[in-house]
Design a protein around this motif. Sequence first.
Motif, short mmCIF file in Angstrom:
data_model
loop_
_atom_site.label_atom_id
_atom_site.label_comp_id
_atom_site.label_asym_id
_atom_site.label_seq_id
_atom_site.Cartn_x
_atom_site.Cartn_y
_atom_site.Cartn_z
N LYS A 42 -19.73 49.54 67.48
CA LYS A 42 -19.51 50.72 66.65
C LYS A 42 -18.06 51.17 66.70
O LYS A 42 -17.40 51.09 67.73
CB LYS A 42 -20.39 51.89 67.13
CG LYS A 42 -21.88 51.68 67.03
CD LYS A 42 -22.63 52.91 67.53
CE LYS A 42 -24.12 52.76 67.44
NZ LYS A 42 -24.83 53.97 67.95
N ASN A 43 -17.61 51.67 65.56
CA ASN A 43 -16.29 52.32 65.44
C ASN A 43 -15.17 51.45 65.99
O ASN A 43 -14.46 51.82 66.92
CB ASN A 43 -16.29 53.69 66.12
CG ASN A 43 -15.04 54.49 65.78
OD1 ASN A 43 -14.44 54.31 64.73
ND2 ASN A 43 -14.64 55.38 66.69
N ILE A 44 -14.99 50.29 65.38
CA ILE A 44 -13.88 49.39 65.68
C ILE A 44 -12.84 49.55 64.58
O ILE A 44 -13.14 49.33 63.41
CB ILE A 44 -14.33 47.92 65.75
CG1 ILE A 44 -15.60 47.76 66.61
CG2 ILE A 44 -13.20 47.03 66.25
CD1 ILE A 44 -15.45 48.15 68.04
N GLN A 45 -11.61 49.95 64.93
CA GLN A 45 -10.57 50.19 63.94
C GLN A 45 -9.43 49.18 64.12
O GLN A 45 -8.86 49.06 65.21
CB GLN A 45 -10.01 51.60 64.08
CG GLN A 45 -11.04 52.70 63.86
CD GLN A 45 -10.42 54.07 64.00
OE1 GLN A 45 -9.57 54.48 63.20
NE2 GLN A 45 -10.81 54.79 65.05
N LEU A 46 -9.10 48.49 63.03
CA LEU A 46 -7.99 47.54 63.01
C LEU A 46 -6.93 48.09 62.05
O LEU A 46 -7.20 48.26 60.86
CB LEU A 46 -8.47 46.17 62.54
CG LEU A 46 -9.72 45.60 63.24
CD1 LEU A 46 -10.12 44.27 62.61
CD2 LEU A 46 -9.48 45.44 64.74
N LYS A 47 -5.72 48.37 62.57
CA LYS A 47 -4.68 49.00 61.76
C LYS A 47 -3.34 48.30 61.93
O LYS A 47 -2.92 48.02 63.05
CB LYS A 47 -4.51 50.47 62.17
CG LYS A 47 -5.71 51.36 61.92
CD LYS A 47 -5.40 52.80 62.31
CE LYS A 47 -6.55 53.74 62.02
NZ LYS A 47 -6.23 55.15 62.38
N ASN A 48 -2.71 48.02 60.80
CA ASN A 48 -1.34 47.52 60.79
C ASN A 48 -1.17 46.26 61.66
O ASN A 48 -0.52 46.25 62.69
CB ASN A 48 -0.37 48.60 61.26
CG ASN A 48 -0.40 49.82 60.36
OD1 ASN A 48 -0.75 49.73 59.18
ND2 ASN A 48 -0.06 50.98 60.91
N ILE A 49 -1.78 45.18 61.17
CA ILE A 49 -1.72 43.89 61.85
C ILE A 49 -1.03 42.90 60.90
O ILE A 49 -1.48 42.70 59.77
CB ILE A 49 -3.14 43.41 62.22
CG1 ILE A 49 -3.80 44.46 63.13
CG2 ILE A 49 -3.09 42.05 62.90
CD1 ILE A 49 -5.24 44.18 63.45
N TYR A 50 0.07 42.30 61.37
CA TYR A 50 0.93 41.52 60.48
C TYR A 50 1.22 40.13 61.04
O TYR A 50 1.36 39.95 62.25
CB TYR A 50 2.27 42.25 60.28
CG TYR A 50 2.14 43.67 59.81
CD1 TYR A 50 1.90 43.97 58.47
CD2 TYR A 50 2.24 44.73 60.71
CE1 TYR A 50 1.77 45.28 58.04
CE2 TYR A 50 2.12 46.05 60.28
CZ TYR A 50 1.89 46.31 58.95
OH TYR A 50 1.76 47.62 58.53
N PHE A 51 1.34 39.19 60.12
CA PHE A 51 1.83 37.85 60.43
C PHE A 51 3.08 37.61 59.59
O PHE A 51 2.99 37.54 58.35
CB PHE A 51 0.77 36.79 60.13
CG PHE A 51 1.23 35.37 60.34
CD1 PHE A 51 1.19 34.81 61.61
CD2 PHE A 51 1.74 34.63 59.30
CE1 PHE A 51 1.64 33.52 61.82
CE2 PHE A 51 2.18 33.33 59.50
CZ PHE A 51 2.14 32.78 60.77
#
Length: 211
Positions: free
Chosen positions: A170-179
């Motif tokens: 629950k409530n997994i946040q993925l923010k601003n991930i770059y390659f």
Amino acid sequence: SWDDSIVLKNYTNTNKQNIKVTNSLIWTDLAQSMEIGFETNKGNPLTSMKLSNVLFENIDVLHAFHKAPISIHNADNCSISNVTFKNIILEDAQMGVSGTHGEGGGWPYLIDFDNGNSEEMGGDASWTNNDGNRSIENVLVEGVWVLAGEKSSCGLRLLNEDSGGKSQMKNIQLKNIYFKKQALNFTSIINEVNLAGQVSDKNSPYFSPFK
């Protein structure tokens, strides 16, 4: 390091909380760079344990040659909550690339969050002590920059082996991930594993991690 660089496990009969790993430089030849698991309750398998309030911040991974630099493998009856991975730089992503490691290249994931017994995740059966109720909740991954390496290494795995309703994510946040200045979008993977209501994926326009 040979094997996990920084790994949190629980071999005691007590809950674990308030753990910080900051301002570190890592080189990972084998396994994970920043790992929780697999053994999350080796001390008291008859009672569910808790692991909470964990922070990994300002970490520079020079090379990751095998498995996910950012990972939670909850292989026992444990409640894992309030975990943050923030401001992570990966300088060379080679996870899962054939020929880069004697074990056959590992797993091609940048982020790997799993609820299940260790065999279901691809590990050794002995790493699971109690295949009971388990959860991963309130996890934030914010600000991850992969500077070089293989884009194919930068996948996402979300495994929530339900086992009759015993596992929760629950409530997994993925923010601003770059390659390489390009935002990585994991929406299709999130939808594929039916976790759209529990996992969010949001990116701002690219900005440099270097001030």
